[in-house]
Design an enzyme around this catalytic site. Structure first.
Site, PDB file in Angstrom:
ATOM      1  N   GLY A 243      -4.412   0.213  -9.265  1.00  0.00           N
ATOM      2  CA  GLY A 243      -4.104  -0.086  -7.867  1.00  0.00           C
ATOM      3  C   GLY A 243      -4.632   0.931  -6.871  1.00  0.00           C
ATOM      4  CD  GLU A 244      -1.341   4.360  -6.137  1.00  0.00           C
ATOM      5  OE1 GLU A 244      -0.778   5.121  -5.355  1.00  0.00           O
ATOM      6  OE2 GLU A 244      -0.899   4.111  -7.267  1.00  0.00           O
TER       7      GLU A 244
ATOM      8  CG  PHE B 225      -1.871  -1.189   1.246  1.00  0.00           C
ATOM      9  CD1 PHE B 225      -2.710  -1.502   0.188  1.00  0.00           C
ATOM     10  CD2 PHE B 225      -1.878  -2.024   2.350  1.00  0.00           C
ATOM     11  CE1 PHE B 225      -3.536  -2.608   0.228  1.00  0.00           C
ATOM     12  CE2 PHE B 225      -2.702  -3.139   2.400  1.00  0.00           C
ATOM     13  CZ  PHE B 225      -3.530  -3.430   1.335  1.00  0.00           C
TER      14      PHE B 225
ATOM     15  CB  ILE C 145       3.035  -5.401  -4.336  1.00  0.00           C
ATOM     16  CG1 ILE C 145       2.009  -4.587  -5.134  1.00  0.00           C
ATOM     17  CG2 ILE C 145       4.438  -4.921  -4.678  1.00  0.00           C
ATOM     18  CD1 ILE C 145       1.961  -3.110  -4.721  1.00  0.00           C
TER      19      ILE C 145
ATOM     20  CB  THR D  56      -1.336  -5.813  -7.901  1.00  0.00           C
ATOM     21  OG1 THR D  56       0.037  -5.915  -8.297  1.00  0.00           O
ATOM     22  CG2 THR D  56      -1.437  -4.892  -6.699  1.00  0.00           C
TER      23      THR D  56
END
Ligand code: MOS
Length: 745
Positions: free
Chosen positions: A709-710, A242, A468, A470
């Site tokens: 991802g974000e 994160f 990671i 993902t």
């Protein structure tokens, strides 16, 4: 090297845009995926740091006499009895980044609670812990500052400006002027930060929980004072990060340093409690947001002034104004910011840094403006949709925000919304509906990849980026398969090792966009080498032909004019006496690149939240969520959807639960565990409906893929607090929403 292979994965004829499960899934669910703290080496010792129990002051004396003599203890190190560490020089682009720049033990000054002041090394973790506890540290404490209310240390600096924002605000018929606060949030991935350091002579291998092996090496070789090529960093699997695992932290340097001193491999695992102190957090922000508009809802002025807490040591800026300058059409705008120093550990990037807290403020203010105008919040945003990025005057590479809102409204059933507070009921509960928009940058950084096609028909894909959690292993296998026709179960992806061709950080949602062009080019180059090999040399399969006369399909080289002429790739390589057909590829960064000078590159989305409110028991739940995301082409929609779902769940935590608090007396984070620092669980997560618009952004890369991802976390908290207001009439401007806030309803 640990690789991830598509064991028995289906070889879909059309691999991109399918729904492939993670190829590393079987390794993970069977416990065969090796995470950093799983690494165990012969003769390995354990290190446990001694953490400061004051937040400001000085170490006066360290007494390790008792600790040194304890069972299994090999050494106690502190400033003065260990080789000093260096600072690393300024970063070059995205290489050499570190947030807490001070190496451990650089001086005797303590600037935050939990700062490492010594480290115990022993044969077992328990012995090292007992020894660390037995080290007596004498401090001279100074007054510390962990105040929640932020005050700027200097006057605000302008981040972005156009027109006359103050003048236009003053004369605007409708005005909103509110301050929004987001708390200190701690990343809390399930996997603890950890380092296993092993030296051989003057070369060190670091097994590390990092989202960026190349960057980690760049920093660590400088801090350890050894040649760059003597440092190898390995991170095969990450139990998520994160952003907290983007840049190196003190424990990694410490582990490497003590391993060098004791002459044995050393494992150091950061405890959950210490993760609230020493490995970064999203800083508290305080944002004044002012909007001026005409009565028909046209924005005339936008002002965003914000502060974020940072440490005494480092000037970390939470870029809350990231999306403010381009999100809406407004002629007069000013974004300005300043820092507020605190005796806390250095903050760092957390999922959607800047934009996530920034969009909470902006989208909350937009919702308040819609209410002031008695206008539907979607309509307000539609009326302020810009034709271009008004801060840079560049066209958007691809922007479908209005469609995100339309699609979301349809899926959610927004047309049935009664805008009156508390007017909607279901099953005896009050229903609240809220929405917000979101954005995150679309970026690409330098990446290199190598593809090798082997005689046995298998193919390896390697690049020093990381997965990671993902789905990077899977996406790269898909892209390589698409480019070569080699089925997924014959593809082996190698990541997370600095010995591989340099790859990007797994951050900023740009790993996928960066690596795809490199892998795709490398795969095409490998095919080209294979075809070239099949035309040259005395045993050539197609002597006299040129590579352009040939193509590669179903594992065979063949004449385009005669598909039946196919020769298996193994034969081609054997005839040429070559082990493998090798290709390399690379992709250039968009930072400062041609694309970023011509286009404004961002992803967009719309978030819709439903809450249920039961005033008798003050019970609030998020009961439904719709997220519509415009993030380019989806290479593998299944894990992409999973990213958005995970981010929405995290957004529920941001809206309703998460906050790290510091004890005023000692400056210690007091809820430094997962019982008192509350994150969303499955029980808090409703059904989440995710839609991708799937418009390829061909400006960004050949496949048109951006990252996901974000962005799912952005706008989520604002949509939820808008829904809370709709249900209860209470506008919560300081996160998280508390029962106490709602009892005012
Ligand atoms: Mo992200 S905060 O760039 O891991």
């Amino acid at each position: 090297m640990s690789r991830s292979k598509a064991l028995g994965a289906p070889s879909a004829p059309k691999v991109l845009g399918g729904k492939l499960p993670r190829i590393d899934g079987p390794l993970k669910v069977s416990g065969r995926a090796t995470y950093t703290s799983d690494i165990s080496l012969p003769g390995m010792l354990y290190a446990v740091p001694v953490r400061s129990t004051i937040a400001s002051g000085r170490v006066v004396a360290i007494d390790d006499r008792v600790a040194r003599k304890m069972l299994g203890v090999r050494a106690i190190y502190y400033r003065g009895n260990i080789r000093p560490f260096f600072r690393s020089g300024p970063a070059q682009g995205f290489s050499g980044l570190i947030d807490e720049k001070r190496p451990p033990f650089e001086d005797d000054v303590v600037r935050y609670y939990g700062q490492y002041v010594a480290v115990a090394v022993a044969q077992t973790m328990e012995q090292a812990k007992a020894a660390a506890d037995a080290v007596r540290v004498q401090y001279a404490a100074d007054a510390h500052n962990v105040e929640r209310r932020l005050v700027a240390e200097k006057s605000l600096e302008t981040d972005s400006e156009r027109g006359d924002a103050e003048g236009a605000f003053k004369s605007a018929p409708v005005q909103i002027d509110q301050t929004y606060v987001t708390p200190t949030e701690v990343h809390n991935p399930i996997e603890l930060h950890a380092t296993v350091a092993a030296w051989e002579g003057d070369r060190v291998t670091l097994y590390e929980t990092t989202q960026a092996v190349m960057n980690h090496r760049e920093v660590l070789y400088q801090m350890l004072g050894v040649p760059k090529e003597n440092v190898r960093v390995v991170s095969h699997f990450l139990g998520s990060g994160f952003g907290g695992k983007l840049w190196p932290w003190s424990h990694s340097i410490l582990a490497a340093g003590v391993a060098r001193e004791v002459g044995a491999p050393v494992k150091l695992v950061v405890t959950r409690q210490a993760m609230f102190e020493t490995v970064g957090h999203r800083p508290r922000t305080q944002q004044r947001f002012r909007l001026g508009a005409t009565r028909d809802g046209k924005l005339v002025s936008m002002q965003h002034e914000y502060l974020n807490e940072t440490s005494i040591l480092d000037a970390y800026k939470e870029d809350c104004g990231e999306a403010t300058p381009f999100m809406y059409s407004v002629p007069n705008l000013r974004v300005a910011s300043a820092l507020a120093r605190r005796n806390i550990g250095t903050p760092t990037a957390m999922r959607g840094p800047g934009a996530v807290p920034g969009l909470f403020a902006m989208e909350s203010a937009m919702d308040e403006l819609a209410i002031a105008l008695n206008m539907d919040p979607i309509e307000l945003r539609r009326r302020n949709e810009p034709l271009q990025d008004e801060s840079t005057k560049l066209p958007f590479s691809s922007r479908h925000l209005v469609e995100c809102m339309q699609v979301g409204a349809e899926k959610f059933g927004w047309a049935r919304r009664d805008p009156r507070v508390g007017a909607m009921k279901r099953d005896g509960l009050t229903i609240g509906w809220g929405m917000a928009t979101c954005s995150w940058g679309a970026m690409r950084s330098d990446a290199q990849a190598t593809v090798e096609i082997q005689r046995d028909g298998t193919m390896s894909v390697t690049t020093a980026t990381q997965d990671i959690g993902t789905g990077t292993y899977t996406v790269l296998a898909l892209v390589a398969s698409e480019a070569t026709g080699i089925p997924l179960d014959k593809i082996d992806v190698g990541l997370g090792d600095t010995t591989l061709p340099p790859g990007p950080i797994s951050g900023g949602s740009w790993a996928t966009a960066s690596v795809i062009p490199a892998v795709s080019a490398a795969a095409r180059a490998a095919v080209r080498s294979l075809l070239t090999l099949s035309t040259s040399g005395k045993n050539a399969a197609f002597a006299g032909a040129t590579p352009d006369d040939l193509h590669f399909a179903n594992g065979r080289a063949a004449r385009k004019s005669d598909p039946s002429s196919g020769v298996p790739l193994g034969d081609v390589l054997a005839r040429a006496n070559v082990r493998a057909a090798v290709g390399s590829g690379q992709s250039r960064t968009t930072f400062g690149g041609e694309e970023s000078r011509k286009y404004s590159l961002h992803s967009f989305g719309a978030q819709f939240a439903e809450v249920t409110w039961q005033p008798e028991t003050a019970r609030l739940r998020v009961s439904r969520f719709v997220s519509v995301i415009d993030a380019g082409r989806m290479i593998n929609p299944k894990p992409a959807r999973n990213q958005i779902e995970g981010a929405v769940v995290m957004g529920i935590g941001m809206a309703l639960f998460e906050e790290a608090r510091y004890d005023k007396r000692y400056g210690a984070p007091i809820n430094s565990n997962l019982a008192d620092y509350i994150v969303s669980t499955n029980a808090d997560a409703p059904a989440i409906d995710v839609t991708f618009l799937d418009y390829p952004d061909l400006v960004l890369n050949e496949l048109g893929a951006r990252g996901v991802g974000e962005i799912g976390l952005a706008g989520t908290a604002a949509a939820i607090t808008a829904a809370v207001h709709h249900a209860t009439g209470v506008r919560v401007r300081e996160l998280p929403v508390r029962i106490e806030d709602l009892l005012r309803a």
